[in-house]
Design an enzyme around this catalytic site. Structure first.
Site, PDB file in Angstrom:
ATOM      1  N   HIS A   1       0.844  -1.195   0.000  1.00 44.41           N
ATOM      2  CA  HIS A   1       0.000   0.000   0.000  1.00 44.41           C
ATOM      3  C   HIS A   1       0.881   1.247   0.000  1.00 44.41           C
ATOM      4  CE1 HIS A   1       0.516  -0.623   4.483  1.00 44.41           C
ATOM      5  NE2 HIS A   1       0.845   0.631   4.356  1.00 44.41           N
TER       6      HIS A   1
HETATM    7  P1  TYD Z   1      -2.259  -4.023   7.585  1.00 39.60           P
HETATM    8  O1  TYD Z   1      -2.478  -2.644   7.079  1.00 39.60           O
HETATM    9  O2  TYD Z   1      -2.840  -5.151   6.793  1.00 39.60           O
HETATM   10  O3  TYD Z   1      -0.700  -4.287   7.798  1.00 39.60           O
HETATM   11  P2  TYD Z   1       0.470  -4.321   6.719  1.00 39.60           P
HETATM   12  O4  TYD Z   1       0.689  -2.913   6.289  1.00 39.60           O
HETATM   13  O5  TYD Z   1       1.637  -4.838   7.431  1.00 39.60           O
HETATM   14  O6  TYD Z   1       0.070  -5.232   5.612  1.00 39.60           O
HETATM   15  O7  TYD Z   1      -2.784  -4.109   9.075  1.00 39.60           O
HETATM   16  C1  TYD Z   1      -3.107  -5.317   9.709  1.00 39.60           C
HETATM   17  C2  TYD Z   1      -4.275  -5.084  10.659  1.00 39.60           C
HETATM   18  O8  TYD Z   1      -3.913  -4.221  11.719  1.00 39.60           O
HETATM   19  C3  TYD Z   1      -5.465  -4.448   9.969  1.00 39.60           C
HETATM   20  O9  TYD Z   1      -6.632  -5.077  10.486  1.00 39.60           O
HETATM   21  C4  TYD Z   1      -5.442  -3.022  10.423  1.00 39.60           C
HETATM   22  C5  TYD Z   1      -4.775  -3.104  11.781  1.00 39.60           C
HETATM   23  N1  TYD Z   1      -3.972  -1.923  12.145  1.00 39.60           N
HETATM   24  C6  TYD Z   1      -4.374  -1.120  13.190  1.00 39.60           C
HETATM   25  O10 TYD Z   1      -5.424  -1.347  13.816  1.00 39.60           O
HETATM   26  N2  TYD Z   1      -3.601  -0.056  13.538  1.00 39.60           N
HETATM   27  C7  TYD Z   1      -2.460   0.239  12.885  1.00 39.60           C
HETATM   28  O11 TYD Z   1      -1.777   1.219  13.240  1.00 39.60           O
HETATM   29  C8  TYD Z   1      -2.047  -0.598  11.780  1.00 39.60           C
HETATM   30  C9  TYD Z   1      -0.790  -0.311  11.013  1.00 39.60           C
HETATM   31  C10 TYD Z   1      -2.841  -1.672  11.449  1.00 39.60           C
END
Ligand code: TYD
Length: 132
Positions: A49
């Protein structure tokens, strides 16, 4: 594309190492959020992303991983394998984190709270966003 990797100064002595990170000093923004990834499953690619506004610093405080940076024109792979190195990721930058070692702990310092509206999770949408 310019890759900005900070080398933090450890306060080392005969007991070991300590690194302190202060906002607007060692880190070029106010730190509103810290999160970290661990127990990452072998072969997994995380991230995938970009952010419209968020700035981040990634520190692999244990183990190692790789980060693919993509500004829509150029791609670069940055290995993170030292606890004293921090990779700056600006807004409008697609990132993918992969090749995590089993013991990897990837800490992220972020300039803002979690906000799903700031994410661009579709690569084609990212390309149109940065090229518009
Ligand atoms: P995600 O965005 O998929 O992580 P990555 O960038 O590593 O692929 O996030 C995983 C899960 O965690 C998703 O359900 C959103 C949650 N999350 C939070 O609640 N707070 C945060 O600060 C972050 C980064 C993720």
């Amino acid at each position: 594309m310019q890759v900005i990797k900070y080398v933090f100064q450890p306060h080392g002595d005969d007991r070991g190492q300590l690194i302190a990170l202060e906002e607007n000093k060692d880190i070029p923004f106010c730190i509103k959020r810290v999160y970290y990834m661990y127990d990452t499953v072998k072969g997994v690619v995380r991230g995938k992303h970009a952010h419209k506004s968020l700035e981040q610093i990634l520190v692999c405080i244990h183990g190692s991983c790789k980060v693919l940076l993509d500004d829509g024109r150029e791609k670069k792979v940055v290995p993170l394998e030292k606890p004293y190195e921090g990779l700056y990721i600006s807004n409008n930058m697609w990132r993918e984190m992969y090749d995590f070692s089993e013991d990897a702990v990837l800490m992220v310092l972020a300039s803002d709270y979690y906000n799903e509206d700031d994410y661009i999770r579709d690569y084609d949408q990212f390309l149109s966003y940065v090229n518009s």
